[in-house]
Design an enzyme around this catalytic site. Structure first.
Site, PDB file in Angstrom:
ATOM      1  N   ARG A  24      11.985  -4.895   5.898  1.00 28.18           N
ATOM      2  CA  ARG A  24      10.856  -3.781   4.733  1.00 28.18           C
ATOM      3  C   ARG A  24      12.466  -2.971   5.524  1.00 28.18           C
ATOM      4  O   ARG A  24      12.278  -3.017   6.574  1.00 28.18           O
ATOM      5  CB  ARG A  24      10.021  -3.130   5.423  1.00 28.18           C
ATOM      6  N   ARG A  46      11.093  -0.691  11.305  1.00 28.55           N
ATOM      7  CA  ARG A  46      10.354  -0.272  12.450  1.00 28.55           C
ATOM      8  C   ARG A  46      10.053  -1.902  13.252  1.00 28.55           C
ATOM      9  O   ARG A  46      10.423  -3.231  13.159  1.00 28.55           O
ATOM     10  CB  ARG A  46       9.059  -0.786  11.310  1.00 28.55           C
ATOM     11  N   ARG A 103      -9.564   0.500   9.144  1.00 30.14           N
ATOM     12  CA  ARG A 103      -9.555  -0.983   9.756  1.00 30.14           C
ATOM     13  C   ARG A 103     -10.548  -1.787  10.717  1.00 30.14           C
ATOM     14  O   ARG A 103     -10.310  -3.331  10.539  1.00 30.14           O
ATOM     15  CB  ARG A 103      -8.053  -0.794   9.796  1.00 30.14           C
ATOM     16  N   LYS A 154       0.871  -1.289  -0.341  1.00 30.79           N
ATOM     17  CA  LYS A 154       0.077   0.355  -0.091  1.00 30.79           C
ATOM     18  C   LYS A 154       0.414   1.184   0.064  1.00 30.79           C
ATOM     19  O   LYS A 154       0.731   2.524  -1.154  1.00 30.79           O
ATOM     20  CB  LYS A 154      -1.108  -0.228   1.486  1.00 30.79           C
ATOM     21  N   ARG A 175       0.332  -9.213  13.337  1.00 37.31           N
ATOM     22  CA  ARG A 175      -0.499  -8.253  12.696  1.00 37.31           C
ATOM     23  C   ARG A 175      -1.345  -8.677  11.607  1.00 37.31           C
ATOM     24  O   ARG A 175      -2.275  -8.090  11.651  1.00 37.31           O
ATOM     25  CB  ARG A 175       0.662  -6.753  12.148  1.00 37.31           C
TER      26      ARG A 175
HETATM   27  P1  ADP Z   1       2.339  -1.873   3.259  1.00 35.04           P
HETATM   28  O1  ADP Z   1       1.822  -0.387   2.831  1.00 35.04           O
HETATM   29  O2  ADP Z   1       0.703  -2.377   2.387  1.00 35.04           O
HETATM   30  O3  ADP Z   1       2.267  -2.900   5.176  1.00 35.04           O
HETATM   31  P2  ADP Z   1       4.766  -1.994   2.130  1.00 35.04           P
HETATM   32  O4  ADP Z   1       4.453  -0.761   0.706  1.00 35.04           O
HETATM   33  O5  ADP Z   1       5.262  -1.094   2.620  1.00 35.04           O
HETATM   34  O6  ADP Z   1       3.611  -2.207   2.580  1.00 35.04           O
HETATM   35  O7  ADP Z   1       5.742  -2.888   0.971  1.00 35.04           O
HETATM   36  C1  ADP Z   1       6.375  -3.894   2.176  1.00 35.04           C
HETATM   37  C2  ADP Z   1       7.077  -4.347   1.616  1.00 35.04           C
HETATM   38  O8  ADP Z   1       6.927  -5.017   0.590  1.00 35.04           O
HETATM   39  C3  ADP Z   1       8.100  -2.760   1.576  1.00 35.04           C
HETATM   40  O9  ADP Z   1       9.354  -3.465   1.450  1.00 35.04           O
HETATM   41  C4  ADP Z   1       7.905  -2.854  -0.298  1.00 35.04           C
HETATM   42  O10 ADP Z   1      10.022  -2.464  -0.366  1.00 35.04           O
HETATM   43  C5  ADP Z   1       8.145  -4.307  -0.895  1.00 35.04           C
HETATM   44  N1  ADP Z   1       7.054  -4.450  -1.832  1.00 35.04           N
HETATM   45  C6  ADP Z   1       6.568  -3.699  -1.743  1.00 35.04           C
HETATM   46  N2  ADP Z   1       5.502  -3.753  -3.329  1.00 35.04           N
HETATM   47  C7  ADP Z   1       6.111  -5.329  -3.785  1.00 35.04           C
HETATM   48  C8  ADP Z   1       6.518  -5.880  -4.497  1.00 35.04           C
HETATM   49  N3  ADP Z   1       5.304  -5.752  -5.819  1.00 35.04           N
HETATM   50  N4  ADP Z   1       6.907  -7.415  -4.689  1.00 35.04           N
HETATM   51  C9  ADP Z   1       8.310  -7.264  -3.944  1.00 35.04           C
HETATM   52  N5  ADP Z   1       8.122  -6.194  -2.572  1.00 35.04           N
HETATM   53  C10 ADP Z   1       7.617  -5.500  -2.785  1.00 35.04           C
HETATM   54  P1  AMP Z   2       1.207   0.561   8.516  1.00 35.20           P
HETATM   55  O1  AMP Z   2       2.147   1.650   9.014  1.00 35.20           O
HETATM   56  O2  AMP Z   2      -0.287   0.498   8.240  1.00 35.20           O
HETATM   57  O3  AMP Z   2       1.394  -0.728   8.949  1.00 35.20           O
HETATM   58  O4  AMP Z   2       0.388   0.717  11.021  1.00 35.20           O
HETATM   59  C1  AMP Z   2       0.794   0.221  11.524  1.00 35.20           C
HETATM   60  C2  AMP Z   2       0.120   0.492  12.863  1.00 35.20           C
HETATM   61  O5  AMP Z   2      -0.355   1.459  13.386  1.00 35.20           O
HETATM   62  C3  AMP Z   2      -1.009  -0.810  12.808  1.00 35.20           C
HETATM   63  O6  AMP Z   2       0.022  -2.141  13.455  1.00 35.20           O
HETATM   64  C4  AMP Z   2      -1.445  -0.485  14.446  1.00 35.20           C
HETATM   65  O7  AMP Z   2      -1.104  -0.594  15.255  1.00 35.20           O
HETATM   66  C5  AMP Z   2      -1.512   0.955  14.237  1.00 35.20           C
HETATM   67  N1  AMP Z   2      -2.271   1.576  13.017  1.00 35.20           N
HETATM   68  C6  AMP Z   2      -2.146   1.716  11.663  1.00 35.20           C
HETATM   69  N2  AMP Z   2      -3.747   2.195  11.129  1.00 35.20           N
HETATM   70  C7  AMP Z   2      -4.906   2.634  12.003  1.00 35.20           C
HETATM   71  C8  AMP Z   2      -5.828   2.133  11.926  1.00 35.20           C
HETATM   72  N3  AMP Z   2      -6.433   2.736  11.184  1.00 35.20           N
HETATM   73  N4  AMP Z   2      -6.181   1.391  13.576  1.00 35.20           N
HETATM   74  C9  AMP Z   2      -5.749   0.970  14.214  1.00 35.20           C
HETATM   75  N5  AMP Z   2      -4.778   0.968  13.972  1.00 35.20           N
HETATM   76  C10 AMP Z   2      -3.753   1.339  13.258  1.00 35.20           C
END
Ligand code: ADP
Ligand code: AMP
Length: 220
Positions: A127, A160, A88, A13, A171
């Site tokens: 990540r 992170r 969420r 995302k 998660r």
């Molecule tokens: P989210 O925001 O949904 O938690 P991220 O965008 O941070 O996910 O992506 C999670 C991890 O996967 C990051 O380390 C990113 O660089 C990697 N990633 C994102 N898209 C892809 C893809 N299409 N193929 C492989 N790795 C990806």
């Molecule tokens: P993310 O950056 O989207 O991976 O979110 C990291 C963490 O932030 C999650 O595991 C939750 O603890 C908190 N968080 C983010 N968005 C929400 C949401 N909409 N509702 C509740 N917790 C959230």
């Protein structure tokens, strides 16, 4: 235009959002980033949020909705917003409907990025995140141009606290229990588009653009 990127943790995302905001000229609202910023400022709200985030649990709805509503009231949202990680829970979706209604808007599209659970843990546990702009990388799957430095602002990248494999697994479980059911809310509104999040980042990007009616062909 109000868009939401929906999907499990690690589905891409944030990766897709950082491209889309430039392409669409609307700001990204990531509640994860807003909550991390709140935690870094060490406010009472931030300390409370951090205790949930460190465990990989959802932050309570009242805290998250407060942080989200504050962001939604900023002037740069006038043209729309790209939501990432919100809503969420069912209650958050109801709050969002109400907030959008108050602004005379509605959800235009929810893009559901599907990735098999088995792939998520390896993506999350590798990540690397820019603590300044939130952009994410992966040493193998999406490496930065310079070792462990953000391409955009050269800030040293960090891992992170909640990206450890064990917390990541928790998660994903929380997502399946509490967040995936929210999709039904938007299916009833007829605004969900499903795309596969597997394959190259550019391939996923093309699918997401198709899903929102902005394919690259249209740009040429
Ligand atoms: P989210 O925001 O949904 O938690 P991220 O965008 O941070 O996910 O992506 C999670 C991890 O996967 C990051 O380390 C990113 O660089 C990697 N990633 C994102 N898209 C892809 C893809 N299409 N193929 C492989 N790795 C990806
Ligand atoms: P993310 O950056 O989207 O991976 O979110 C990291 C963490 O932030 C999650 O595991 C939750 O603890 C908190 N968080 C983010 N968005 C929400 C949401 N909409 N509702 C509740 N917790 C959230």
């Amino acid at each position: 235009m109000i868009l939401t990127l929906f999907g499990p943790p690690g589905s891409g995302k944030g990766t897709q959002a950082s491209y889309l905001v430039e392409r669409l000229g609307i700001p990204q609202i990531s509640t994860g980033e807003l909550l991390r910023a709140e935690a870094a400022s060490n406010t009472k709200l931030g300390r409370l949020a951090k205790s949930y985030m460190d465990r990989g649990d959802l932050v309570p709805d009242d805290v998250t909705v407060e942080v989200f509503r504050r962001r939604l009231s900023k002037p740069d949202v006038a043209e729309g917003a790209l939501l990432d990680g919100f809503p969420r829970t069912a209650d958050q979706a109801a709050e969002l409907d109400q907030a959008l209604h108050g602004l005379g808007r509605r959800m235009d599209r929810v893009v559901y990025i599907k990735v098999p659970t088995a792939e998520l843990v390896s993506r999350i546990s590798g990540r690397l995140t820019c603590p300044k702009c939130g952009r994410t990388y992966h040493p193998v799957l999406a490496p930065p141009k310079l070792d462990r430095l953000c391409d955009r602002d050269s800030t040293p990248l960090i891992e992170r606290d909640d990206d450890k494999a064990e917390t990541a697994r928790h998660r994903i479980g929380v997502y399946l229990d509490q967040t995936l059911p929210v999709l039904e809310h938007y299916r009833k509104q007829g605004v969900v588009a499903e795309v596969s999040g597997e394959g190259d980042i550019e391939d996923v990007r093309r699918r997401v653009l198709e899903a929102i009616g902005r394919s690259d062909r249209e740009q040429r």
